[in-house]
Enzyme design. Structure first.
Site, PDB file in Angstrom:
ATOM      1  CB  THR A   1      -2.462  13.488   4.487  1.00  0.00           C
ATOM      2  OG1 THR A   1      -2.820  12.354   3.705  1.00  0.00           O
ATOM      3  CG2 THR A   1      -0.994  13.398   4.864  1.00  0.00           C
TER       4      THR A   1
ATOM      5  CB  SER B   1      -5.534   4.722   1.907  1.00  0.00           C
ATOM      6  OG  SER B   1      -5.373   5.859   1.093  1.00  0.00           O
TER       7      SER B   1
ATOM      8  CE  LYS C   1       4.725   7.375  -2.214  1.00  0.00           C
ATOM      9  NZ  LYS C   1       4.021   7.864  -1.013  1.00  0.00           N
TER      10      LYS C   1
ATOM     11  CE  LYS D   1       4.028   7.477   5.527  1.00  0.00           C
ATOM     12  NZ  LYS D   1       3.685   8.381   4.396  1.00  0.00           N
TER      13      LYS D   1
ATOM     14  CD  GLN E   1       3.348   4.649   2.232  1.00  0.00           C
ATOM     15  OE1 GLN E   1       3.905   5.484   1.532  1.00  0.00           O
ATOM     16  NE2 GLN E   1       2.253   4.930   2.928  1.00  0.00           N
TER      17      GLN E   1
ATOM     18  CE  LYS F   1      -3.934   2.093   0.311  1.00  0.00           C
ATOM     19  NZ  LYS F   1      -3.529   2.796  -0.943  1.00  0.00           N
TER      20      LYS F   1
ATOM     21  CG  ASP G   1       3.314  10.879  -2.866  1.00  0.00           C
ATOM     22  OD1 ASP G   1       3.216  10.648  -1.654  1.00  0.00           O
ATOM     23  OD2 ASP G   1       4.302  11.477  -3.351  1.00  0.00           O
TER      24      ASP G   1
ATOM     25  CG  ASN H   1      -4.403  15.936  -0.386  1.00  0.00           C
ATOM     26  OD1 ASN H   1      -3.927  15.224   0.481  1.00  0.00           O
ATOM     27  ND2 ASN H   1      -5.703  16.058  -0.575  1.00  0.00           N
TER      28      ASN H   1
HETATM   29  P1  NDP Z   1       0.601  17.753  -4.027  1.00  0.00           P
HETATM   30  O1  NDP Z   1       1.079  17.424  -5.372  1.00  0.00           O
HETATM   31  O2  NDP Z   1      -0.855  17.931  -3.777  1.00  0.00           O
HETATM   32  O3  NDP Z   1       1.328  19.079  -3.488  1.00  0.00           O
HETATM   33  C1  NDP Z   1       2.701  19.139  -3.402  1.00  0.00           C
HETATM   34  C2  NDP Z   1       3.095  20.527  -2.931  1.00  0.00           C
HETATM   35  O4  NDP Z   1       4.488  20.536  -2.668  1.00  0.00           O
HETATM   36  C3  NDP Z   1       2.867  21.588  -3.981  1.00  0.00           C
HETATM   37  O5  NDP Z   1       2.631  22.816  -3.345  1.00  0.00           O
HETATM   38  C4  NDP Z   1       4.191  21.610  -4.716  1.00  0.00           C
HETATM   39  O6  NDP Z   1       4.459  22.825  -5.388  1.00  0.00           O
HETATM   40  C5  NDP Z   1       5.160  21.408  -3.599  1.00  0.00           C
HETATM   41  N1  NDP Z   1       6.348  20.711  -4.109  1.00  0.00           N
HETATM   42  C6  NDP Z   1       6.407  19.498  -4.693  1.00  0.00           C
HETATM   43  N2  NDP Z   1       7.642  19.189  -5.069  1.00  0.00           N
HETATM   44  C7  NDP Z   1       8.388  20.252  -4.733  1.00  0.00           C
HETATM   45  C8  NDP Z   1       9.751  20.535  -4.849  1.00  0.00           C
HETATM   46  N3  NDP Z   1      10.608  19.660  -5.422  1.00  0.00           N
HETATM   47  N4  NDP Z   1      10.186  21.733  -4.364  1.00  0.00           N
HETATM   48  C9  NDP Z   1       9.322  22.598  -3.782  1.00  0.00           C
HETATM   49  N5  NDP Z   1       8.005  22.371  -3.643  1.00  0.00           N
HETATM   50  C10 NDP Z   1       7.552  21.223  -4.104  1.00  0.00           C
HETATM   51  O7  NDP Z   1       1.197  16.614  -3.072  1.00  0.00           O
HETATM   52  P2  NDP Z   1       0.733  16.198  -1.598  1.00  0.00           P
HETATM   53  O8  NDP Z   1       0.257  17.375  -0.848  1.00  0.00           O
HETATM   54  O9  NDP Z   1      -0.118  15.012  -1.730  1.00  0.00           O
HETATM   55  O10 NDP Z   1       2.130  15.682  -0.983  1.00  0.00           O
HETATM   56  C11 NDP Z   1       2.996  16.530  -0.246  1.00  0.00           C
HETATM   57  C12 NDP Z   1       3.934  15.680   0.594  1.00  0.00           C
HETATM   58  O11 NDP Z   1       3.168  14.871   1.507  1.00  0.00           O
HETATM   59  C13 NDP Z   1       4.795  14.678  -0.179  1.00  0.00           C
HETATM   60  O12 NDP Z   1       6.019  14.509   0.515  1.00  0.00           O
HETATM   61  C14 NDP Z   1       3.999  13.377  -0.075  1.00  0.00           C
HETATM   62  O13 NDP Z   1       4.814  12.246  -0.246  1.00  0.00           O
HETATM   63  C15 NDP Z   1       3.488  13.495   1.353  1.00  0.00           C
HETATM   64  N6  NDP Z   1       2.313  12.706   1.709  1.00  0.00           N
HETATM   65  C16 NDP Z   1       1.159  12.789   0.998  1.00  0.00           C
HETATM   66  C17 NDP Z   1       0.054  12.072   1.387  1.00  0.00           C
HETATM   67  C18 NDP Z   1      -1.261  12.180   0.698  1.00  0.00           C
HETATM   68  O14 NDP Z   1      -2.227  11.575   1.172  1.00  0.00           O
HETATM   69  N7  NDP Z   1      -1.382  12.939  -0.373  1.00  0.00           N
HETATM   70  C19 NDP Z   1       0.116  11.159   2.549  1.00  0.00           C
HETATM   71  C20 NDP Z   1       1.355  11.209   3.262  1.00  0.00           C
HETATM   72  C21 NDP Z   1       2.400  11.945   2.838  1.00  0.00           C
HETATM   73  P3  NDP Z   1       4.250  22.892  -6.985  1.00  0.00           P
HETATM   74  O15 NDP Z   1       2.798  22.826  -7.209  1.00  0.00           O
HETATM   75  O16 NDP Z   1       4.887  24.178  -7.402  1.00  0.00           O
HETATM   76  O17 NDP Z   1       4.988  21.691  -7.543  1.00  0.00           O
HETATM   77  O1  2IT Z   2       2.936   8.830   1.565  1.00  0.00           O
HETATM   78  C1  2IT Z   2       1.793   8.364   1.759  1.00  0.00           C
HETATM   79  O2  2IT Z   2       1.493   7.779   2.802  1.00  0.00           O
HETATM   80  C2  2IT Z   2       0.794   8.555   0.717  1.00  0.00           C
HETATM   81  N1  2IT Z   2       1.075   9.168  -0.301  1.00  0.00           N
HETATM   82  C3  2IT Z   2      -0.581   7.967   0.876  1.00  0.00           C
HETATM   83  C4  2IT Z   2      -0.591   6.518   0.503  1.00  0.00           C
HETATM   84  C5  2IT Z   2      -1.945   5.869   0.472  1.00  0.00           C
HETATM   85  O3  2IT Z   2      -1.953   4.665   0.152  1.00  0.00           O
HETATM   86  O4  2IT Z   2      -2.950   6.490   0.771  1.00  0.00           O
END
Ligand code: NDP
Ligand code: 2IT
Length: 444
Positions: free
Chosen positions: A209, A376, A126, A114, A111, A90, A166, A240
């Protein structure tokens, strides 16, 4: 040489050019030393750590698709099925130009622990691609997703491997991926999570999240005699995780002063306007430069800078290694109380160590952002029983899970003499269940 040091050295030698994977392995294994030392003979005989750092399976594939000009484009797709000791693989799918095998392996490795911390039966995996959804039309995104799934569908299923969102993979991408999976296999099953509500998604998964991050932060502060209400916070990112972290923070009485994207950052002295942020990012898919049109009293700055603002709480929610040693020093100089990671591995090893030395409460991502994958897993449960729970039911379960994780990481740290070292506590607590299952299942 100790068993842990041998394995770290072997991982670096065997997986050159994967610095993020090395970093994740080092962080986890270093904090497992007391557990490994206490069981060294048995773990060595079982090659337990060698098995833990070697993915069960790595899939790498070509993803050809046609752009709006009729030009064929080729990306690389990945799925790393890291560890299935406690449940089906997952983990999310990252779509970002920086994606390579090392990035996916670091995320897959994190992961494992976690998912174990959530207390739910999910293994670690992943995937993703170096495809960049930014600036692409909906048709181009669909073409990519359909091609990606045409290969990926051979390796996933509701009982084997369940991908999700992600960075770069949100509701739109999950929809296209799901449609293609169904078309190719004929199966209407919970093979992906983060689905839309009209086709099997769970209420509160979108928020999970970010909300979970705040539930855990609130509990961590409470355990240390601090009330979250009335605090100020800096958030990085505007995707997100960041959006729903800001929303929940505000509901808990926290004033969030910043957010950012990969071009720049916003300082809003009146507190970030979540409705404006949602419209800019979720509806218009635009840049943060637009924020000033909604909030004339805010400031937009090019480049990095959110960690230079004086706040009580720092919540990195963008990407890996976005909070460096000098940022940690600035936060401490400004009197920060706690840092909680919404993103995966956003704080460098040096910055983490510095913050801990300075007595800052530090919640590592594998605990603090586990609410996404936990919800999830709740979506998987609902799909299996072909029922949908209400928002409040899911949210209540999420809160319970985050509070549990918080206490489990604190208790594990305490048990091994690392009181308040939540990095060690989260790694140990996550590891214990996985190891128990691996040993019970024999040499597989
Ligand atoms: P999104 O794509 O929704 O948003 C990512 C955000 O981070 C955007 O604002 C983006 O800016 C910025 N960003 C991405 N890459 C870079 C970079 N290289 N340098 C600077 N800014 C950056 O992703 P999520 O919000 O889903 O994910 C954010 C983090 O949380 C990640 O590390 C992800 O692995 C982690 N995560 C996500 C989960 C989920 O449920 N979605 C669960 C657990 C962890 P821009 O738009 O300009 O690229
Ligand atoms: O980093 C993470 O935990 C996620 N991007 C969410 C993974 C999931 O299966 O919901």
């Amino acid at each position: 040489m100790s068993y842990v040091d041998e394995i770290i050295e072997a991982v670096v030698a065997k997986n050159p050019s994967e610095p993020e994977f090395h970093q994740a392995v080092k962080e986890v294994l270093n904090s497992l030393r007391p557990v490994v030392d206490a069981n060294e003979e048995k773990f060595r005989r079982e090659a337990l750590l060698e098995r833990l750092v070697e993915p069960e399976r790595q899939i790498k594939f070509r993803v050809p698709w046609v752009d709006d000009k009729g030009q064929v484009q080729v990306n690389t797709g990945y799925r790393v099925q890291f560890n299935s000791a406690i449940g089906p693989y997952k983990g999310g799918l990252r779509l970002h130009p920086s994606v390579n095998l090392g990035i996916i392996k670091f995320l897959g490795f994190e992961q494992i622990f976690k998912n174990s911390l959530t207390g739910l039966p999910i293994g670690g995996g992943k995937g993703g691609s170096d495809f960049d959804p930014k600036g692409k039309s909906d048709r181009e995104v669909m073409a990519f997703c359909q091609s990606f799934m045409t290969e990926l569908c051979k390796y996933i299923g509701e009982n084997t491997d369940v991908p999700a969102g992600d960075i770069g993979t949100g509701a739109r991408e999950i929809g296209y991926l799901y449609g293609q999976y169904k078309r190719l296999t004929g199966l209407y099953e919970g093979v992906l999570t983060g689905k839309g509500l009209s086709y099997g998604g769970s209420l509160a998964r979108t928020e999970a999240t970010g909300y979970g991050l705040l539930y855990l932060t609130q509990e961590m502060l409470k355990m240390n005699g601090i009330d979250i209400a009335g605090k100020t916070a800096a958030v990085s990112g505007s995707g997100n995780v960041a959006i729903y972290a800001i929303q929940k923070a505000q509901q808990l009485g926290v004033k969030v002063l910043t957010c950012s994207d990969s071009n720049g950052w916003v300082y809003d002295p009146e507190g970030i306007d979540v409705a404006a942020l949602k419209e800019i990012k979720e509806v218009k898919r635009a840049r943060l430069t637009e924020y000033r049109n909604y909030r004339p009293n805010s400031e937009y700055h090019e480049g990095r800078g959110v960690w230079s603002v004086k706040v009580d709480l720092a919540l990195p929610c963008a990407t890996q290694n976005e909070l460096h040693l000098e940022d940690a020093k600035a936060l401490v100089a400004n009197g920060v109380t706690a840092v909680a990671e919404g993103a995966n591995m956003p704080t460098t090893l040096e910055a983490t160590e510095y913050l801990q030395e300075q007595g800052i409460l530090f919640a590592p991502g594998k605990a603090a952002n586990a609410g996404g994958v936990a919800t999830s897993a709740l979506e998987m449960s609902q799909n299996s029983e072909r029922l949908s729970w209400t928002f409040d039911e899911v949210d209540a379960k999420l809160q319970g899970i985050m509070v549990n994780i918080c206490h489990n990481m604190a208790d594990a740290a305490e048990r091994y003499g690392f009181a308040k070292n939540y990095v060690a506590g989260a790694n140990i607590a996550g590891f214990e269940k996985v190891v128990d299952a691996m040993l019970a299942q024999g040499v597989v």
